[in-house]
Design a protein around this motif. Structure first.
Motif, PDB file in Angstrom:
ATOM      1  N   VAL A 219     -28.013  17.173  14.626  1.00 28.22           N
ATOM      2  CA  VAL A 219     -27.443  18.451  15.061  1.00 28.22           C
ATOM      3  C   VAL A 219     -26.081  18.238  15.707  1.00 28.22           C
ATOM      4  CG1 VAL A 219     -27.750  20.360  16.677  1.00 28.22           C
ATOM      5  CG2 VAL A 219     -29.660  19.616  15.272  1.00 28.22           C
ATOM      6  N   MET A 220     -25.949  17.172  16.456  1.00 29.72           N
ATOM      7  CA  MET A 220     -24.639  16.869  17.049  1.00 29.72           C
ATOM      8  C   MET A 220     -23.608  16.573  15.971  1.00 29.72           C
ATOM      9  SD  MET A 220     -25.681  14.552  20.362  1.00 29.72           S
ATOM     10  CE  MET A 220     -24.007  14.542  20.983  1.00 29.72           C
ATOM     11  N   ARG A 221     -24.054  15.969  14.867  1.00 22.99           N
ATOM     12  CA  ARG A 221     -23.140  15.741  13.751  1.00 22.99           C
ATOM     13  C   ARG A 221     -22.774  17.052  13.069  1.00 22.99           C
ATOM     14  NH1 ARG A 221     -20.016  11.600  12.507  1.00 22.99           N
ATOM     15  NH2 ARG A 221     -21.720  10.084  12.555  1.00 22.99           N
ATOM     16  N   VAL A 222     -23.764  17.937  12.905  1.00 25.59           N
ATOM     17  CA  VAL A 222     -23.500  19.222  12.248  1.00 25.59           C
ATOM     18  C   VAL A 222     -22.551  20.074  13.087  1.00 25.59           C
ATOM     19  CG1 VAL A 222     -24.568  21.380  11.485  1.00 25.59           C
ATOM     20  CG2 VAL A 222     -25.661  19.197  10.958  1.00 25.59           C
ATOM     21  N   THR A 223     -22.763  20.090  14.397  1.00 31.46           N
ATOM     22  CA  THR A 223     -21.917  20.886  15.287  1.00 31.46           C
ATOM     23  C   THR A 223     -20.631  20.161  15.709  1.00 31.46           C
ATOM     24  OG1 THR A 223     -23.184  20.084  17.192  1.00 31.46           O
ATOM     25  CG2 THR A 223     -23.889  22.166  16.182  1.00 31.46           C
ATOM     26  N   GLU A 224     -20.401  18.970  15.142  1.00 32.59           N
ATOM     27  CA  GLU A 224     -19.185  18.194  15.364  1.00 32.59           C
ATOM     28  C   GLU A 224     -19.022  17.746  16.826  1.00 32.59           C
ATOM     29  OE1 GLU A 224     -15.883  20.388  13.889  1.00 32.59           O
ATOM     30  OE2 GLU A 224     -16.516  20.238  11.801  1.00 32.59           O
ATOM     31  N   GLU A 225     -20.146  17.623  17.544  1.00 30.54           N
ATOM     32  CA  GLU A 225     -20.070  17.100  18.903  1.00 30.54           C
ATOM     33  C   GLU A 225     -19.770  15.609  18.914  1.00 30.54           C
ATOM     34  OE1 GLU A 225     -23.246  18.334  21.564  1.00 30.54           O
ATOM     35  OE2 GLU A 225     -23.791  19.919  20.156  1.00 30.54           O
ATOM     36  N   ILE A 226     -20.283  14.882  17.919  1.00 30.89           N
ATOM     37  CA  ILE A 226     -20.015  13.451  17.849  1.00 30.89           C
ATOM     38  C   ILE A 226     -18.530  13.199  17.615  1.00 30.89           C
ATOM     39  CG2 ILE A 226     -20.430  11.379  16.462  1.00 30.89           C
ATOM     40  CD1 ILE A 226     -23.276  12.245  16.115  1.00 30.89           C
ATOM     41  N   GLU A 227     -17.924  13.983  16.739  1.00 26.79           N
ATOM     42  CA  GLU A 227     -16.481  13.840  16.511  1.00 26.79           C
ATOM     43  C   GLU A 227     -15.697  14.163  17.774  1.00 26.79           C
ATOM     44  OE1 GLU A 227     -18.586  15.129  14.509  1.00 26.79           O
ATOM     45  OE2 GLU A 227     -18.391  13.976  12.649  1.00 26.79           O
ATOM     46  N   ALA A 228     -16.177  15.155  18.524  1.00 28.52           N
ATOM     47  CA  ALA A 228     -15.486  15.507  19.775  1.00 28.52           C
ATOM     48  C   ALA A 228     -15.559  14.365  20.785  1.00 28.52           C
ATOM     49  CB  ALA A 228     -16.096  16.775  20.360  1.00 28.52           C
ATOM     50  N   LEU A 229     -16.720  13.698  20.884  1.00 28.46           N
ATOM     51  CA  LEU A 229     -16.836  12.561  21.786  1.00 28.46           C
ATOM     52  C   LEU A 229     -15.907  11.418  21.360  1.00 28.46           C
ATOM     53  CD1 LEU A 229     -20.703  12.429  22.349  1.00 28.46           C
ATOM     54  CD2 LEU A 229     -18.971  13.217  23.964  1.00 28.46           C
ATOM     55  N   TYR A 316     -30.332   6.761  11.103  1.00 29.46           N
ATOM     56  CA  TYR A 316     -30.365   7.902  10.184  1.00 29.46           C
ATOM     57  C   TYR A 316     -29.731   9.144  10.809  1.00 29.46           C
ATOM     58  CZ  TYR A 316     -33.171   5.667   6.578  1.00 29.46           C
ATOM     59  OH  TYR A 316     -33.594   4.849   5.559  1.00 29.46           O
ATOM     60  N   GLY A 317     -29.832   9.278  12.120  1.00 30.52           N
ATOM     61  CA  GLY A 317     -29.202  10.428  12.756  1.00 30.52           C
ATOM     62  C   GLY A 317     -27.690  10.394  12.652  1.00 30.52           C
ATOM     63  N   LEU A 318     -27.098   9.219  12.772  1.00 25.97           N
ATOM     64  CA  LEU A 318     -25.642   9.096  12.663  1.00 25.97           C
ATOM     65  C   LEU A 318     -25.152   9.236  11.225  1.00 25.97           C
ATOM     66  CD1 LEU A 318     -24.977   6.163  15.156  1.00 25.97           C
ATOM     67  CD2 LEU A 318     -24.617   8.604  15.524  1.00 25.97           C
ATOM     68  N   ARG A 319     -26.051   9.095  10.248  1.00 22.06           N
ATOM     69  CA  ARG A 319     -25.670   9.220   8.844  1.00 22.06           C
ATOM     70  C   ARG A 319     -25.812  10.640   8.313  1.00 22.06           C
ATOM     71  NH1 ARG A 319     -25.405   4.569   5.774  1.00 22.06           N
ATOM     72  NH2 ARG A 319     -26.065   5.742   3.943  1.00 22.06           N
ATOM     73  N   VAL A 320     -26.278  11.561   9.135  1.00 18.07           N
ATOM     74  CA  VAL A 320     -26.447  12.947   8.690  1.00 18.07           C
ATOM     75  C   VAL A 320     -25.085  13.569   8.400  1.00 18.07           C
ATOM     76  CG1 VAL A 320     -27.190  15.254   9.428  1.00 18.07           C
ATOM     77  CG2 VAL A 320     -28.633  13.269   9.884  1.00 18.07           C
ATOM     78  N   LEU A 321     -24.999  14.253   7.277  1.00 15.58           N
ATOM     79  CA  LEU A 321     -23.783  14.968   6.919  1.00 15.58           C
ATOM     80  C   LEU A 321     -23.784  16.337   7.588  1.00 15.58           C
ATOM     81  CD1 LEU A 321     -23.647  14.081   3.109  1.00 15.58           C
ATOM     82  CD2 LEU A 321     -22.477  12.960   5.006  1.00 15.58           C
ATOM     83  N   PRO A 322     -22.623  16.976   7.733  1.00 12.71           N
ATOM     84  CA  PRO A 322     -22.566  18.271   8.433  1.00 12.71           C
ATOM     85  C   PRO A 322     -23.111  19.434   7.611  1.00 12.71           C
ATOM     86  CG  PRO A 322     -20.384  17.643   7.695  1.00 12.71           C
ATOM     87  CD  PRO A 322     -21.264  16.476   7.403  1.00 12.71           C
ATOM     88  N   ASN A 323     -24.406  19.360   7.240  1.00 12.32           N
ATOM     89  CA  ASN A 323     -25.074  20.482   6.584  1.00 12.32           C
ATOM     90  C   ASN A 323     -26.561  20.384   6.871  1.00 12.32           C
ATOM     91  OD1 ASN A 323     -26.437  19.015   4.169  1.00 12.32           O
ATOM     92  ND2 ASN A 323     -24.291  18.387   4.018  1.00 12.32           N
ATOM     93  N   THR A 324     -27.249  21.513   6.772  1.00  8.19           N
ATOM     94  CA  THR A 324     -28.666  21.569   7.159  1.00  8.19           C
ATOM     95  C   THR A 324     -29.551  20.789   6.198  1.00  8.19           C
ATOM     96  OG1 THR A 324     -28.841  23.669   5.949  1.00  8.19           O
ATOM     97  CG2 THR A 324     -28.403  23.783   8.316  1.00  8.19           C
TER      98      THR A 324
END
Length: 357
Positions: A219-229, A316-324
């Motif tokens: 979810v953090m990847r989908v909402t781009e929170e990881i990119e923000a960090l 696997y969580g870090l490999r999630v693409l930004p889609n559901t």
């Protein structure tokens, strides 16, 4: 004599809702007529959308005489051309198995490469925090222990209690035939402390805590929170991955210990009512039947299992693409890979420690 078919009104999605059954019946009757004897007049059609164009294009597939308004000609021609596109049947590929194997091997190699890189980064982050203890994310670490440890105790202890009862009952049925009732304490004690306790706690944690970690990072990847960090210069592995991995590695041995106690409690209950062994006699015979090293082997294995479950979940969580869709696939693969990894590790430990205990 040619048959003249005249269409009028609104040929739209809303306009075709009510008369669709009658219209389908009439169009089926017209399909039985020869195409060269049917002339279509569509000049009275007031409105035409994609749904109506599909209806008309199916009816006009073999028609040769068609009159249509200029403003409707373009959409009708496009739909007719789309329906005339030939669909090639799927051909048998003798190398399909080889291609699938190659793709699977390439995917496994990619996962291995990313996993080694993540493991190395975690080692670097941990070494840096040992030199600067104040930077350790203590709040995330303690929250991870609570979520993956304390909240998991009810379900793991319940499952352990039931498994202990079932294992003891089935073992007692077989040992009664040979008059070796007391050996049930050996079987249950070693089986629970060394194998079943760590395995049960790890598998439940993989489905419960592992999926939760993967979903959180996804979810953090989908909402781009990881990119923000990352933009703010905050280490993703030090802030998000390391506290979760260490928390589950610390919490799972405690959960395993409580699961062992619950399973032995279920075994004690069954032996009391089915074999007549009192709880006091059970507690006295257990230390003599099972060496304490088996307990420490199970606790040590559960720490390794906890690290593996959390590590795979974060991977696997870090490999999630930004889609559901990728999020759902990532969570599913994380749970499957975690359980598989736990079983593989347990087999490896069983071979390495076969002469211990």
């Amino acid at each position: 004599m040619p048959i003249r078919v005249r269409a009028s009104g609104e040929w739209t999605f809303n306009g075709l809702k009510e008369p669709r059954l009658e219209l389908a019946q009439r169009l089926a009757e017209l399909e039985r007529q020869p195409a060269d004897r049917t002339a279509w007049d569509l000049t009275a059609v007031e409105e035409l959308d994609d749904a109506g164009a599909v209806w008309l294009a199916n009816a006009l597939r073999k028609a040769k005489h068609v009159e249509v308004q200029p403003r409707h000609r373009e959409i009708l021609n496009q739909v007719r051309q789309g329906l005339l596109v030939p669909t090639e049947p799927e051909r048998f590929d003798p190398l399909a198995g080889v291609v699938w194997t190659g793709n699977a091997a390439a995917g496994a190699a990619e996962h291995l490469r990313d996993g080694v890189a993540l493991l190395g980064q975690l080692a670097l982050d941990l070494a840096g925090m040992l030199r600067r203890p104040r930077e350790f994310p203590l709040r995330e670490f303690s929250a991870g222990i609570f979520r993956s440890g304390v909240t998991a105790l009810p379900v793991t202890m319940l499952v352990g209690f039931l498994i202990g009862m079932v294992l003891t009952y089935l073992s007692a049925l077989q040992l009664k035939r040979y008059g070796a009732d007391l050996l049930v304490i050996n079987i249950v004690g070693i089986g629970v402390l060394r194998e079943l306790g760590p395995m049960l706690a790890s598998i439940i944690s993989a489905g419960r805590s592992g999926s939760s970690v993967t979903a959180q990072l996804g979810v953090m990847r989908v909402t781009e929170e990881i990119e923000a960090l990352s933009v703010m210069g905050i280490s993703i592995t030090a802030r998000l991955v390391l506290p979760r991995v260490l928390a589950l590695a610390v919490a799972l041995p405690l959960v395993t210990f409580c699961t062992d106690i619950a399973a032995l409690g279920g075994a004690m209950l069954v032996t009391h009512y089915s074999l007549g062994i009192s709880p006091g006699a059970f507690m006295q015979a257990l230390p003599r039947a099972v060496d304490v090293v088996n307990l420490w082997i199970g606790i040590g294995k559960s720490a390794a299992f906890g690290f593996a479950v959390a590590f795979v979940a974060c991977h696997y969580g870090l490999r999630v693409l930004p889609n559901t869709e990728s999020l759902a696939v990532g969570v599913t693969r994380s749970v499957v890979a975690s359980i598989t990894g736990v079983i593989v590790l347990d087999a490896a430990f069983a071979m390495m420690l076969r002469n211990v205990g």
